[in-house]
Every structure is written in structure tokens, then in C-alpha cells.
Design a protein around this motif. Sequence first.
Motif, PDB file in Angstrom:
ATOM      1  N   MET A  49       0.827  -1.200   0.000  1.00 12.50           N
ATOM      2  CA  MET A  49       0.000   0.000   0.000  1.00 12.50           C
ATOM      3  C   MET A  49       0.865   1.256   0.000  1.00 12.50           C
ATOM      4  N   ALA A  50       1.520   1.579   1.161  1.00  8.50           N
ATOM      5  CA  ALA A  50       2.257   2.834   1.231  1.00  8.50           C
ATOM      6  C   ALA A  50       3.205   2.838   2.418  1.00  8.50           C
ATOM      7  N   ARG A  51       4.219   3.680   2.303  1.00  7.16           N
ATOM      8  CA  ARG A  51       5.176   3.883   3.394  1.00  7.16           C
ATOM      9  C   ARG A  51       5.075   5.336   3.847  1.00  7.16           C
ATOM     10  N   LEU A  52       4.961   5.527   5.156  1.00  5.32           N
ATOM     11  CA  LEU A  52       4.853   6.860   5.732  1.00  5.32           C
ATOM     12  C   LEU A  52       6.176   7.235   6.389  1.00  5.32           C
ATOM     13  N   THR A  53       6.647   8.447   6.088  1.00  5.40           N
ATOM     14  CA  THR A  53       7.891   8.941   6.670  1.00  5.40           C
ATOM     15  C   THR A  53       7.631  10.302   7.316  1.00  5.40           C
ATOM     16  N   ILE A  54       7.968  10.411   8.587  1.00 10.24           N
ATOM     17  CA  ILE A  54       7.835  11.669   9.326  1.00 10.24           C
ATOM     18  C   ILE A  54       9.245  12.112   9.695  1.00 10.24           C
ATOM     19  N   LYS A  55       9.621  13.302   9.264  1.00 14.02           N
ATOM     20  CA  LYS A  55      10.988  13.789   9.465  1.00 14.02           C
ATOM     21  C   LYS A  55      11.002  15.073  10.295  1.00 14.02           C
ATOM     22  N   GLY A  56      11.476  14.975  11.521  1.00 10.62           N
ATOM     23  CA  GLY A  56      11.704  16.134  12.356  1.00 10.62           C
ATOM     24  C   GLY A  56      10.521  17.058  12.511  1.00 10.62           C
ATOM     25  N   VAL A  57       9.333  16.501  12.661  1.00 12.05           N
ATOM     26  CA  VAL A  57       8.121  17.320  12.730  1.00 12.05           C
ATOM     27  C   VAL A  57       7.956  17.933  14.122  1.00 12.05           C
ATOM     28  N   SER A  58       7.670  19.231  14.146  1.00 19.43           N
ATOM     29  CA  SER A  58       7.364  19.939  15.387  1.00 19.43           C
ATOM     30  C   SER A  58       6.085  20.750  15.191  1.00 19.43           C
ATOM     31  N   LYS A  59       5.394  20.994  16.297  1.00 20.93           N
ATOM     32  CA  LYS A  59       4.213  21.849  16.277  1.00 20.93           C
ATOM     33  C   LYS A  59       4.194  22.679  17.545  1.00 20.93           C
TER      34      LYS A  59
ATOM     35  N   ASP B 185       6.297   1.253   7.984  1.00 21.54           N
ATOM     36  CA  ASP B 185       6.442   0.408   6.807  1.00 21.54           C
ATOM     37  C   ASP B 185       5.102   0.127   6.137  1.00 21.54           C
ATOM     38  N   ASP B 186       5.191  -0.306   4.914  1.00 23.64           N
ATOM     39  CA  ASP B 186       4.021  -0.692   4.123  1.00 23.64           C
ATOM     40  C   ASP B 186       3.228  -1.768   4.861  1.00 23.64           C
ATOM     41  N   GLY B 187       1.951  -1.501   5.148  1.00 25.08           N
ATOM     42  CA  GLY B 187       1.082  -2.474   5.797  1.00 25.08           C
ATOM     43  C   GLY B 187       1.247  -2.596   7.293  1.00 25.08           C
ATOM     44  N   GLU B 188       2.076  -1.766   7.892  1.00 28.24           N
ATOM     45  CA  GLU B 188       2.325  -1.843   9.333  1.00 28.24           C
ATOM     46  C   GLU B 188       1.253  -1.085  10.101  1.00 28.24           C
ATOM     47  N   LEU B 189       0.920  -1.573  11.305  1.00 26.28           N
ATOM     48  CA  LEU B 189       0.031  -0.857  12.208  1.00 26.28           C
ATOM     49  C   LEU B 189       0.853  -0.392  13.404  1.00 26.28           C
ATOM     50  N   VAL B 190       0.955   0.922  13.549  1.00 27.11           N
ATOM     51  CA  VAL B 190       1.737   1.530  14.625  1.00 27.11           C
ATOM     52  C   VAL B 190       0.796   2.272  15.555  1.00 27.11           C
TER      53      VAL B 190
ATOM     54  N   SER C 238       8.801  17.621   7.905  1.00 27.22           N
ATOM     55  CA  SER C 238       8.088  17.215   6.692  1.00 27.22           C
ATOM     56  C   SER C 238       7.444  15.851   6.874  1.00 27.22           C
ATOM     57  N   ILE C 239       6.383  15.608   6.082  1.00 21.51           N
ATOM     58  CA  ILE C 239       5.636  14.346   6.091  1.00 21.51           C
ATOM     59  C   ILE C 239       5.587  13.835   4.663  1.00 21.51           C
ATOM     60  N   LEU C 240       5.984  12.571   4.474  1.00 25.21           N
ATOM     61  CA  LEU C 240       6.060  12.000   3.134  1.00 25.21           C
ATOM     62  C   LEU C 240       5.301  10.683   3.080  1.00 25.21           C
ATOM     63  N   VAL C 241       4.628  10.441   1.959  1.00 25.53           N
ATOM     64  CA  VAL C 241       4.006   9.151   1.676  1.00 25.53           C
ATOM     65  C   VAL C 241       4.615   8.626   0.395  1.00 25.53           C
ATOM     66  N   ASP C 242       5.227   7.465   0.488  1.00 20.53           N
ATOM     67  CA  ASP C 242       5.953   6.890  -0.656  1.00 20.53           C
ATOM     68  C   ASP C 242       6.938   7.897  -1.249  1.00 20.53           C
ATOM     69  N   ALA C 243       7.675   8.554  -0.352  1.00 23.88           N
ATOM     70  CA  ALA C 243       8.726   9.516  -0.705  1.00 23.88           C
ATOM     71  C   ALA C 243       8.199  10.803  -1.327  1.00 23.88           C
TER      72      ALA C 243
END
Length: 359
Positions: free
Chosen positions: A1-11, A27-32, A59-64
Motif C-alpha cells: 500500500m504505502a510507506r509513511l515517513t515523518i521527518k523532524g516534525v514539530s508543532k 512500513d508498508d502495511g504496518e500498524l503503529v 516534513s511528512i512523506l508518503v511513498d517519498a
Amino acid sequence: MARLTIKGVSKTFGASFAVRDFSLDVDDGELVCLLGPSGSGKSTLLRMIGGFERPSAGSILVDAKDITALPPEKRPTGMVFQSHALWTHMDVFNNIAFGLKIRRMPKSEIKERVENALALVGLSNYGNRMTTQLSGGQQQRVALARSLVLEPKILLLDEPFASLDQHLRERLREEVRDIQQRLGITTLFVTHGQDEALALADRIVVMRDGGTDQIAPPDVIYREPKTEFVAGFIGSMNFVRANIRNGISEHPDFPLAVPVEDGDAVLAFRPEALVLSPSKTPNTAIVHRSIDFGTHRIVDIDLADGARLKAMTPPDVDWTRGSLVEPTATAYFAFRDNKLIHQSAASGELQTNRVFGHV
């Protein structure tokens, strides 16, 4: 399906950080599961992934592909809220079909996809009902179907079962896990319930003050907590303070081997690692109460210094209030300044199949 990448996110909200320099790869198909107390930043992080909040940094990335600046409707994500957020003036079918109509899909395709989504969540033939005619569990299934019908790459669940009773919550989380595995959809699940996280997750992210204390599979989180906070937040844990001298704890009830530098430490052990023996010695531990849960007993004991501990014992041994007992820790952890400094070898053998609500 997809890979999610969260890089240094602040709010930030004003001068306060809700989330601070958070990074995670899903990871693809992972439940976190994002697990933590209220105010730890879980829901804020999820809302940033869904596009309902803008990060102050990172930044937030889905499949790069960077989706940080995209609005919610342009993101490959589907979000299920705790409040269901269903439209009460629409029937179930139209609630689920709303997003598809916005996309101007053909009526025949909308009908097919809505019916498939209803079947997926166990609500076939409920399409003509009004949402006000549904139970809380059924409403949550509709909310889930409304997200899944859009075929998102990333499913976001923000404490979706918090308002439901325990038995319904347990049943629905099993159904959600089955659906997630069947679809192979990458999922982030926010909860403050440790039992939910242990039952659902491939990995758990324990959050505190907008950051992470530990990221690991459930069994590792339980057996090898890296901080005192994680040890106390996952499952039930007994804590006593002790001075360490020459590698031995000077606590009168727990003279345990702790091969670290001399100084104060916090000793921790699970209820199932605390063994009780009858004692006739004055100034030892005293039974405060014993509760029979059928499969086991939980015995509260009071130490001479006023600390109260919990022990898990077999159900066939009754401990009378006021009885003198001698506690022995068969597995233990030691922490200093919130960091793990020693773990006994037996700690890795602790089981995760505890009845957490009972201890």
C-alpha cells in the motif's frame, strides 16, 4: 500500500511545543500505535499527518512524496475521529458515499464501493438507516467505512473506541485489526489505552511531552522498557526507591544485585515477578487486600516504609487481610534519572499476556 515517513516534525502553539522534533518511519502495511497520556502530542501528530494541522517544522512523506503542504482532501489519507463525525441528516449510505460524490464518481461505482465498504465492516443492509438509529459501535463502523471507501494509502485512527464500553471496544479493535490485515493498509492508531496498543500494534510509539521515550514491538516495550516512564505506563509496575552500595540494593525488603555505580535508584518489578511467602517476622510487609479474578489473584501489600505494591498470585491461595508476608522479586529493573541502568536476566522472560485492567 504505502510507506509513511515523518521527518523532524514539530508543532508549536505560542511558546509551547505540542510535538517536538518527531521522526518515524512506518512500513508498508504496518500498524503503529501512538501511545501516551493526555497532552503528549499524539492527536496533534495524527492531525498533522491528516492535514488538519500544519507543522511548525519538519516534513511528512508518503511513498517519498512530500505531502506537508497539501490540504486534507488532497492527501492519500483517511481519518477516523473519536466523535464519529457523522452527518445526522443523512442515512448511512449517503454518509459513506459523500467523499465519492465529491470526486464525481459514477453512481454505479459509488453504489458498488459503498456496498463493499458496508460488507467489510459488517453492516450490509444498513445503508437506508439513519445514523441516529445506530448504536455507538455501529456508528464507529460507519465512520470506518467512510474512510475506507476512499481507498486511502494511510489510515489514521484517533482514539476511535474511547467512548465505547469495554466489551464493545475489545470486539471492535479485533475487527479493525482483521480489516487492516486483510487490506494490508498502513495504519496509525492513537490511544491512551495500553491494552489496545498491546493488542493491536506491530510497533508502539510511547510519547511524552511531544517526543518519544521508546519505539519498539509490544513484547519489547513490556519486557525491556528503556525509561522509568515507559515501565510505569505499560502494564502495571511496582516502584521502590533504594540506595545502591557496592552493587547491592540497601532496601530492607529487596536486597537485590544492581551492578552499577553507587547512588540512589528506582527499583521496578511487575506484579507477576513478585512472589509472596508467609512470614512471622515483625515489621515485614502486610496484606492490605486480595482480589480474586478467577485466573489469578491480585494482592496489595503494604511495606514498612508505607509503599504499597501489587503481586499476582495463583487463584487457589487466599491471602487474608493483615497477614504478614515476605515479598521476593524474581525479575526487576533499575532506573536512574528516568533511564534504565540495569535489568535482571529474568526480566526478559516476563509475559505480555497480562490482564492489564486488573492489575
